[in-house]
Design a protein around this motif. Structure first.
Motif, PDB file in Angstrom:
ATOM      1  N   LEU A 106      62.810  -7.639  87.958  1.00  0.00           N
ATOM      2  CA  LEU A 106      63.439  -6.569  88.971  1.00  0.00           C
ATOM      3  C   LEU A 106      62.401  -6.777  90.261  1.00  0.00           C
ATOM      4  O   LEU A 106      60.947  -7.139  89.986  1.00  0.00           O
ATOM      5  N   ARG A 188      68.823 -12.217  81.806  1.00  0.00           N
ATOM      6  CA  ARG A 188      68.129 -12.981  82.926  1.00  0.00           C
ATOM      7  C   ARG A 188      66.745 -13.583  82.420  1.00  0.00           C
ATOM      8  O   ARG A 188      66.140 -12.953  81.686  1.00  0.00           O
ATOM      9  N   HIS A 268      71.903 -11.136  92.540  1.00  0.00           N
ATOM     10  CA  HIS A 268      71.944  -9.716  91.832  1.00  0.00           C
ATOM     11  C   HIS A 268      73.242  -9.356  91.199  1.00  0.00           C
ATOM     12  O   HIS A 268      74.238  -8.712  91.659  1.00  0.00           O
ATOM     13  N   TRP A 275      67.116  -7.850  91.811  1.00  0.00           N
ATOM     14  CA  TRP A 275      66.751  -8.722  90.818  1.00  0.00           C
ATOM     15  C   TRP A 275      65.791  -9.699  91.523  1.00  0.00           C
ATOM     16  O   TRP A 275      65.949 -10.252  92.529  1.00  0.00           O
TER      17      TRP A 275
END
Length: 394
Positions: A106, A188, A268, A275
């Motif tokens: 993040l 991710r 994102h 992100w």
């Protein structure tokens, strides 16, 4: 921003003034403390479509200028814990509302305010190694005072984001791998590697991956950036000699769709979380479309202690529906930070961007073609100006 890639010219303008108060406590018994920050954003001006600039609160439906509002919020409200020896094994953690910037998967980029997340972050360190951990379940976006649950593109609620990372850092080598899990929605992956064999040369490699899970696969295909796994890869080389620097990068994206539309890497994937994605050419969905090769060059020069300038060139091309589609941009960047002691915390930053794009439809990504099947070229120009002053009250 003056944009005509969507057909008619759209003017996106937002002006905001921000005042922030940031308090960092000491540590009680060298173990416990707390941080609090308060931000107030005042509207100075806004056009229609102002919300794309991420400076002002869009308080209402649509993109009307009358929706533009200022806001106030506490960006930070967290307790912090420090354990161990700074020179050896130690553990640092926070719980509560906190900006999270370039940590695991993040980030909290700063415009008029920052994204703030509710939850836990913690880092266990030992000499050159560290392990990062994260768990967050709510967010206040950088342009809003409202607490929200994480939501997908079709507004399905995402219960939480959990992530972890392993890092190794020395003078010559900086390497990390981070994994993030948005519950039942997406995985991710972030791999970053930088190696400095000489004092003025650095080689880098980055890879960013999205692996869709059940909730993502259940979204309508039009809301999916790619149908399966998608990846962005980039290699870089940086040379620095005194005040002059040069950095070159080449990137490639694999993000296919099986319905005949153009796929792209979703920077994102959860609509209200920011992100981590760090390629030199990162700019919205640009330069991360399926099969796209991106070339980037950055030249920077520090004229004096208090003045910095840079020129960045981006070029991308990909094949789609018998077209070799080419896009590019030129960025002129300047920063002035006075060396005068009375102004040492004052910064003026400007960025002027000229972009060569194509006309789009469908979430501003899908190309539009003329009657001969050729893509339609469009142009765009954008300007960012930031005046920033930081001062200590006590």
């Amino acid at each position: 921003m003056n944009e005509d890639a969507v057909g008619p010219t759209y003017i996106h303008t937002a002006w905001a003034q921000t005042i922030g108060l940031n308090y960092k406590s000491g540590l009680w018994k060298e173990v416990l403390g707390f941080d609090v920050s308060y931000t107030t954003v005042t509207k100075l001006g806004a056009s229609n479509y102002f919300a794309s600039r991420d400076l002002l609160w869009n308080d209402g439906p649509g993109f009307k200028s009358s929706n533009a509002k200022g806001f106030t919020k506490f960006n930070k409200r967290n307790i912090k814990l420090h354990l161990g020896d700074e020179q050896g094994l130690n553990y640092k953690a926070r719980y509560g509302w906190q900006p999270i910037h370039m940590y695991t998967v993040l980030k909290s980029p700063y415009t008029s305010a920052q994204n703030s997340y509710l939850g836990y972050t913690g880092t266990l360190s030992y000499h050159n190694f560290s392990i990062d951990t994260l768990y967050v379940d709510s967010v206040m976006e950088r342009f809003s005072p409202d607490k929200e649950k994480f939501r997908s593109a079709d507004r399905t609620a995402i219960e939480y984001i959990a992530a972890g990372g392993v890092n190794y850092k020395t003078k010559e080598l900086n390497a990390s791998y981070n994994y993030g899990y948005a519950k039942d929605f997406i995985d991710r992956h972030v791999l970053i590697f930088n190696y400095m064999p000489y004092s003025n040369v650095t080689f880098g490699f980055q890879a960013f991956g999205n692996v869709p899970l059940e909730l993502y696969k259940n979204m309508p295909s039009a809301l999916q950036a790619a149908n399966g796994n998608s990846w962005v890869y980039e290699g870089t080389v940086k040379w620095q000699q005194d005040a002059l620097g040069l950095k070159l990068g080449v990137g490639y994206t694999d993000a296919s769709k099986n319905n005949g539309s153009l796929g792209y890497f979703d920077r994102h994937p959860i609509r209200n979380a920011r992100w981590r994605l760090e390629p030199m050419s990162s700019a919205a969905y640009h330069y991360q479309r399926n099969g796209e090769v991106a070339l980037t060059g950055l030249i920077d020069y520090k004229y004096a202690e208090d003045f910095y300038s840079a020129i960045q060139l981006n070029y991308g091309q990909f094949d789609f529906k018998n077209n070799k589609i080419k896009t590019g941009e030129l960025n002129l960047i300047n920063a002035w930070q006075p060396s005068n002691p009375n102004l040492k915390n004052f910064t003026v930053f400007t960025k002027l961007t000229k972009a060569w794009l194509y006309q789009t439809e469908g979430n501003r990504v899908q190309p539009v073609f003329d009657d001969n099947g050729h893509y339609i070229r469009r142009n765009s120009i954008a300007l960012d100006i930031i005046f920033d002053y930081k001062f200590n009250i006590f």
